[in-house]
Design a protein around this motif. Structure first.
Motif, PDB file in Angstrom:
ATOM      1  N   TYR A 163       0.822  -1.178  -0.145  1.00  0.00           N
ATOM      2  CA  TYR A 163      -0.121   0.026   0.084  1.00  0.00           C
ATOM      3  C   TYR A 163       0.671   1.362   0.097  1.00  0.00           C
ATOM      4  O   TYR A 163       2.044   1.116   0.417  1.00  0.00           O
ATOM      5  CB  TYR A 163      -0.948   0.059   1.221  1.00  0.00           C
ATOM      6  CG  TYR A 163      -1.888  -1.247   1.573  1.00  0.00           C
ATOM      7  CD1 TYR A 163      -3.187  -1.098   0.963  1.00  0.00           C
ATOM      8  CD2 TYR A 163      -1.461  -2.149   2.224  1.00  0.00           C
ATOM      9  CE1 TYR A 163      -3.836  -2.217   1.323  1.00  0.00           C
ATOM     10  CE2 TYR A 163      -2.268  -3.378   2.345  1.00  0.00           C
ATOM     11  CZ  TYR A 163      -3.637  -3.236   2.059  1.00  0.00           C
ATOM     12  OH  TYR A 163      -4.439  -4.117   1.860  1.00  0.00           O
ATOM     13  N   TRP A 164       0.293   2.289  -0.260  1.00  0.00           N
ATOM     14  CA  TRP A 164       0.783   3.858   0.082  1.00  0.00           C
ATOM     15  C   TRP A 164      -0.240   3.981   1.416  1.00  0.00           C
ATOM     16  O   TRP A 164      -1.491   4.036   1.258  1.00  0.00           O
ATOM     17  CB  TRP A 164       0.390   4.928  -0.916  1.00  0.00           C
ATOM     18  CG  TRP A 164       1.154   4.887  -1.942  1.00  0.00           C
ATOM     19  CD1 TRP A 164       2.475   3.873  -2.206  1.00  0.00           C
ATOM     20  CD2 TRP A 164       1.460   6.127  -2.910  1.00  0.00           C
ATOM     21  NE1 TRP A 164       3.039   4.502  -3.576  1.00  0.00           N
ATOM     22  CE2 TRP A 164       2.577   5.595  -3.702  1.00  0.00           C
ATOM     23  CE3 TRP A 164       0.741   7.231  -3.376  1.00  0.00           C
ATOM     24  CZ2 TRP A 164       2.874   6.538  -4.900  1.00  0.00           C
ATOM     25  CZ3 TRP A 164       1.471   8.170  -4.189  1.00  0.00           C
ATOM     26  CH2 TRP A 164       2.589   7.695  -4.869  1.00  0.00           C
ATOM     27  N   ARG A 201       3.917   4.442   8.305  1.00  0.00           N
ATOM     28  CA  ARG A 201       3.082   4.922   7.101  1.00  0.00           C
ATOM     29  C   ARG A 201       4.363   4.669   6.063  1.00  0.00           C
ATOM     30  O   ARG A 201       5.467   5.170   6.121  1.00  0.00           O
ATOM     31  CB  ARG A 201       2.829   6.133   7.171  1.00  0.00           C
ATOM     32  CG  ARG A 201       1.433   6.634   7.758  1.00  0.00           C
ATOM     33  CD  ARG A 201       0.893   7.760   7.341  1.00  0.00           C
ATOM     34  NE  ARG A 201       1.897   8.836   7.939  1.00  0.00           N
ATOM     35  CZ  ARG A 201       1.888   9.236   9.229  1.00  0.00           C
ATOM     36  NH1 ARG A 201       1.093   8.810  10.162  1.00  0.00           N
ATOM     37  NH2 ARG A 201       2.970  10.394   9.476  1.00  0.00           N
ATOM     38  N   TRP A 202       4.017   3.550   5.109  1.00  0.00           N
ATOM     39  CA  TRP A 202       4.923   3.333   4.094  1.00  0.00           C
ATOM     40  C   TRP A 202       4.307   3.574   2.599  1.00  0.00           C
ATOM     41  O   TRP A 202       3.169   3.697   2.481  1.00  0.00           O
ATOM     42  CB  TRP A 202       5.473   1.884   3.868  1.00  0.00           C
ATOM     43  CG  TRP A 202       6.119   1.393   5.129  1.00  0.00           C
ATOM     44  CD1 TRP A 202       6.508   2.006   6.252  1.00  0.00           C
ATOM     45  CD2 TRP A 202       6.481  -0.073   5.417  1.00  0.00           C
ATOM     46  NE1 TRP A 202       7.193   1.069   7.216  1.00  0.00           N
ATOM     47  CE2 TRP A 202       7.199  -0.028   6.581  1.00  0.00           C
ATOM     48  CE3 TRP A 202       6.436  -1.174   4.479  1.00  0.00           C
ATOM     49  CZ2 TRP A 202       7.793  -1.053   6.961  1.00  0.00           C
ATOM     50  CZ3 TRP A 202       7.141  -2.114   5.007  1.00  0.00           C
ATOM     51  CH2 TRP A 202       7.582  -2.386   6.374  1.00  0.00           C
ATOM     52  N   ASP A 228       9.211   6.939   4.355  1.00  0.00           N
ATOM     53  CA  ASP A 228       8.478   6.473   5.563  1.00  0.00           C
ATOM     54  C   ASP A 228       8.092   7.573   6.469  1.00  0.00           C
ATOM     55  O   ASP A 228       8.835   8.299   6.749  1.00  0.00           O
ATOM     56  CB  ASP A 228       9.332   5.317   6.272  1.00  0.00           C
ATOM     57  CG  ASP A 228       9.742   4.288   5.145  1.00  0.00           C
ATOM     58  OD1 ASP A 228       9.322   4.224   4.213  1.00  0.00           O
ATOM     59  OD2 ASP A 228      10.239   3.229   6.050  1.00  0.00           O
ATOM     60  N   GLY A 229       6.695   7.497   6.673  1.00  0.00           N
ATOM     61  CA  GLY A 229       6.119   8.605   7.720  1.00  0.00           C
ATOM     62  C   GLY A 229       5.556   9.657   6.880  1.00  0.00           C
ATOM     63  O   GLY A 229       5.014  10.349   7.566  1.00  0.00           O
ATOM     64  N   LYS A 261      12.316   3.660   2.647  1.00  0.00           N
ATOM     65  CA  LYS A 261      13.290   2.531   2.815  1.00  0.00           C
ATOM     66  C   LYS A 261      13.197   1.158   2.312  1.00  0.00           C
ATOM     67  O   LYS A 261      11.692   0.800   2.230  1.00  0.00           O
ATOM     68  CB  LYS A 261      13.419   2.611   4.554  1.00  0.00           C
ATOM     69  CG  LYS A 261      14.667   1.557   4.798  1.00  0.00           C
ATOM     70  CD  LYS A 261      14.553   1.399   6.400  1.00  0.00           C
ATOM     71  CE  LYS A 261      15.601   0.352   6.816  1.00  0.00           C
ATOM     72  NZ  LYS A 261      15.599   0.086   8.411  1.00  0.00           N
ATOM     73  N   LYS A 262      14.142   0.792   1.965  1.00  0.00           N
ATOM     74  CA  LYS A 262      13.744  -0.778   1.431  1.00  0.00           C
ATOM     75  C   LYS A 262      13.672  -1.429   2.808  1.00  0.00           C
ATOM     76  O   LYS A 262      14.683  -1.802   3.647  1.00  0.00           O
ATOM     77  CB  LYS A 262      14.970  -1.215   0.441  1.00  0.00           C
ATOM     78  CG  LYS A 262      15.196  -0.306  -0.781  1.00  0.00           C
ATOM     79  CD  LYS A 262      16.379  -0.753  -1.494  1.00  0.00           C
ATOM     80  CE  LYS A 262      16.356  -0.498  -2.804  1.00  0.00           C
ATOM     81  NZ  LYS A 262      16.636   1.250  -2.707  1.00  0.00           N
ATOM     82  N   HIS A 263      12.586  -2.482   2.679  1.00  0.00           N
ATOM     83  CA  HIS A 263      12.660  -3.454   3.762  1.00  0.00           C
ATOM     84  C   HIS A 263      12.667  -4.767   3.473  1.00  0.00           C
ATOM     85  O   HIS A 263      12.209  -5.090   2.414  1.00  0.00           O
ATOM     86  CB  HIS A 263      11.160  -3.083   4.364  1.00  0.00           C
ATOM     87  CG  HIS A 263      10.885  -1.842   4.946  1.00  0.00           C
ATOM     88  ND1 HIS A 263      11.274  -1.697   6.153  1.00  0.00           N
ATOM     89  CD2 HIS A 263      10.352  -0.670   4.520  1.00  0.00           C
ATOM     90  CE1 HIS A 263      10.828  -0.064   6.280  1.00  0.00           C
ATOM     91  NE2 HIS A 263      10.497   0.475   5.462  1.00  0.00           N
TER      92      HIS A 263
END
Length: 669
Positions: A163-164, A201-202, A228-229, A261-263
């Motif tokens: 998601y966004w 929040r991603w 993020d955020g 960020k890449k997770h």
């Protein structure tokens, strides 16, 4: 008189110089023009392809929308912010043995829908996935895509939605506790489980499954876009430029490093039954700061060096793409970034890892027939727009260079005829006519309207990096504006010369669409490949392959035993079953397994089981090889390599006749 004579001589010299320049320039102009294909050849090649298009069904009673509400700082570029969210996948959800179920995210409703693929029968009623009771704000959250995968390894296909506005959600398929059968397909068949911290929040644009650390279980990679955020989809956020409300654009058009960020998540454990669960542990992959925070639009995972550990390719917007060499061990991730070799005749922008383009999609396939996977990457290549280049990263064959930090790939997109199309997104390589040569289909289109905004976009792209980062310095991009909104999706077919040509008009696929994702599978099990297309702000569609077959094929469902249900079989040799998986079979797709087949004519064909590569289109995990018209019914030598559930590397050799087969991987003897 002498002055007149001298003037005449000077004019003659000028005309001579101009004529000489024309003698040089005109041949160069014609030499630079791409080759054309004679009409007879185009007609002959196009006759091999025909598709029947059907729109995916309208579901529910919500009124459609055609843009999104966004942060006040972004309202004047709301059309730009609203161009993502259409995704599609093909999978076997109802266990009938065929990947004839379609899952798609529709931005007009900001929901994810599940339905039988058009033309495959009404086996169940279409429905929408419901994230309740998880925390979910539909006003500030939008699905971007879905990846089917058996996350808890029970033999039932689950669905990961990214998601966004929040981290991903795993929709896990329920079992009937008494019969251990899956429940009838409906929204209540799936239990939503959070991935990551729900309070974060991603803004995720890509996700794929792969066994990153070689322990025998599928791990998860999620690539993000905005930091993020951020509060990109929150129209009620404050207009401050500091703190949590701060919303900014890319800090560069060519080297942006302020994205999400890449997770990376390693599979930990799982439960099955009526309340299934799965646990992924987020781990640090040790990436450099710039690489960790580039703006991701696509991710691909494939084993490129033969060690059964997948390399990762990240397609980045606003900056260099990234190819990571996997050096991980069980429980610990380690990647080394690879960079291509620059020669005096190679522009930096055409060197892997040094480009400054807008990477939008990626897929793997053998483009030059050397038995090694190559990579096809989409970029923005609109004529008279941002004239960048697609990439066809073709392997040099010097795989050992990867241990020295070198990416052994060179871009051959221009010579292959693949360098320019339009504003590209997903790209998929597949053999639609079973002749053993890959075709290429690509999703194009950005915004469709009546007023071209290319002059404004050029001005933004030419601006200094600090100006680009601040949203107020961007020109208006709103509904009704146009950027590459009227270019049809290309369908590339390889000619006898080795060059690809776009035949979309000849095969009836020339209608312009705002396309994003492409999913490919043999949906009806008839031996040729079909595809689904996800469109932004308009109906998505499914395309059934109805062309006469021009060759035989070998299709493989490559599976691992599920949760020990087939332990007695899995402890022995690999089992080969003719046809498609039976409903009672409980097994999982062996994501990352590598397979090669030697055709009768000596050509080596290679592929790997796909865990969700690309932008927002996800092919089924089945492996398909076109054998041409000379194979007949003769068995062919097939080699497989994979990791079993303990992480041990396994290898086997088989002899398989053309057609569909189901392989249950065991342990090598």
């Amino acid at each position: 008189m002498s002055q007149l004579v001298e003037l005449s001589r000077e004019l003659a010299r000028r005309h001579a110089r101009r004529a000489a320049a024309l003698i040089v320039v005109v041949p160069l102009y014609f030499a630079a023009r791409p080759p054309t294909l004679p009409p007879a050849d185009r007609a002959e090649m196009a006759a091999r392809f025909r598709f029947d298009r059907r729109e995916l069904p309208a579901i529910g009673d919500r009124a459609p929308k055609y843009t999104r509400l966004v942060h006040p700082n972004l309202a004047h570029i709301g059309g730009w912010i609203s161009v993502l969210g259409a995704g599609v996948a093909l999978a076997d959800l109802d266990r009938d043995g065929l990947p004839n179920d379609v899952v798609w995210s529709d931005p007009r409703f900001d929901q994810v829908f599940v339905a039988p693929a058009p033309g495959t029968g009404q086996r169940y009623a279409p429905f929408a996935l419901d994230p309740a009771p998880l925390a979910y704000d539909s006003c500030t959250t939008a699905p971007m895509g879905c990846v089917p995968s058996d996350m808890n390894e029970d033999g039932l296909v689950d669905l990961l939605v990214y998601y966004w506005g929040r981290p991903p959600i795993a929709f896990l398929c329920r079992e009937n506790p008494s019969t251990r059968e899956r429940l009838a397909l409906e929204s209540g068949s799936y239990v939503p489980r959070p991935i990551g911290n729900e309070s974060e929040r991603w803004f995720s644009n890509a996700a794929t499954f792969a066994d990153l650390d070689g322990d025998g279980h599928e791990d998860l990679v999620v690539g993000n876009y905005f930091r993020d955020g951020a509060r990109v989809l929150d129209p009620n956020a404050g207009e401050s430029v500091s703190g949590d409300d701060r919303t900014e654009m890319n800090d560069s058009m060519t080297r942006a490093a302020n994205g999400g960020k890449k997770h990376f998540f390693l599979w930990s454990c799982a439960n099955t039954g009526s309340e299934p669960s799965v646990n992924f542990a987020e781990v640090d992959a040790g990436l450099e700061e710039h690489t960790a925070h580039s703006w991701v639009l696509a991710v691909g995972a494939a084993d490129l060096d033969g060690d059964l550990l997948p390399e990762l390719y990240f397609a980045h917007d606003f900056g260099p793409d990234c190819l990571l060499h996997n050096r991980s061990t069980k429980g610990k991730l380690r990647f080394e970034q690879l960079t291509g070799v620059k020669t005096p005749l190679t522009p930096s922008s055409k060197v892997l890892g040094r480009d400054s383009f807008k990477g939008m999609g990626v897929d793997f396939g053998d483009l030059n027939g050397d038995g090694l996977l190559d990579m096809m990457v989409s970029n923005i290549t609109t004529e008279f727009g941002l004239e960048e280049s697609q990439f066809a990263w073709v392997s040099t064959g010097e795989i050992a260079q990867m241990t020295r930090g070198v990416a052994p790939y060179e871009d051959e997109s221009e010579s292959l005829g693949l360098s320019r199309t339009g504003w590209g997104w997903d790209v998929k390589l597949a053999d639609f006519d079973a002749d053993g040569t890959l075709e290429i289909v690509q999703a194009l289109g950005f915004m469709r309207g009546t007023k071209s905004r290319w002059p404004e976009l050029h001005e933004v792209a030419m601006g200094a990096d600090p100006l680009v980062q601040e949203p107020s310095n961007w020109h208006h991009f709103l509904p009704g504006d146009d950027l590459s909104g009227h270019i049809p999706n290309p369908f590339f077919v390889r000619s006898k010369s080795g060059r690809y040509f776009d035949l979309c008009r000849e095969i009836g696929l020339a209608t312009p669409q705002l396309s994003r994702g492409i999913a490919i599978a043999d949906v009806d099990g008839d031996g040729d490949l079909d595809f689904a297309l996800a469109n932004q702000w308009e109906s998505s569609a499914f395309h059934t392959n109805v062309a006469p077959q021009h060759g035989t094929f070998l299709g493989l469902h490559i599976l691992l035993p599920a949760n020990g249900l087939l332990a007695s079989d899995g402890a022995g040799a690999t089992r080969v079953l003719d046809g498609h998986p039976a409903p009672e079979l409980r097994a999982c797709a062996a994501i990352g397994a590598s397979v090669s087949v030697r055709r009768i004519d000596g050509r080596l064909l290679v592929a790997q089981v796909d865990g969700g590569n690309g932008h927002s289109g996800k092919r089924s995990p089945d492996v398909y090889f076109g054998l041409g018209d000379a194979a007949g019914d003769h068995p062919l030598p097939v080699e497989l390599a994979w990791r079993d559930r303990s992480g041990q590397a396994q290898h086997t050799e088989l002899s398989l006749a053309p057609g569909w087969h189901t392989l249950i991987l065991g342990v090598s003897r």
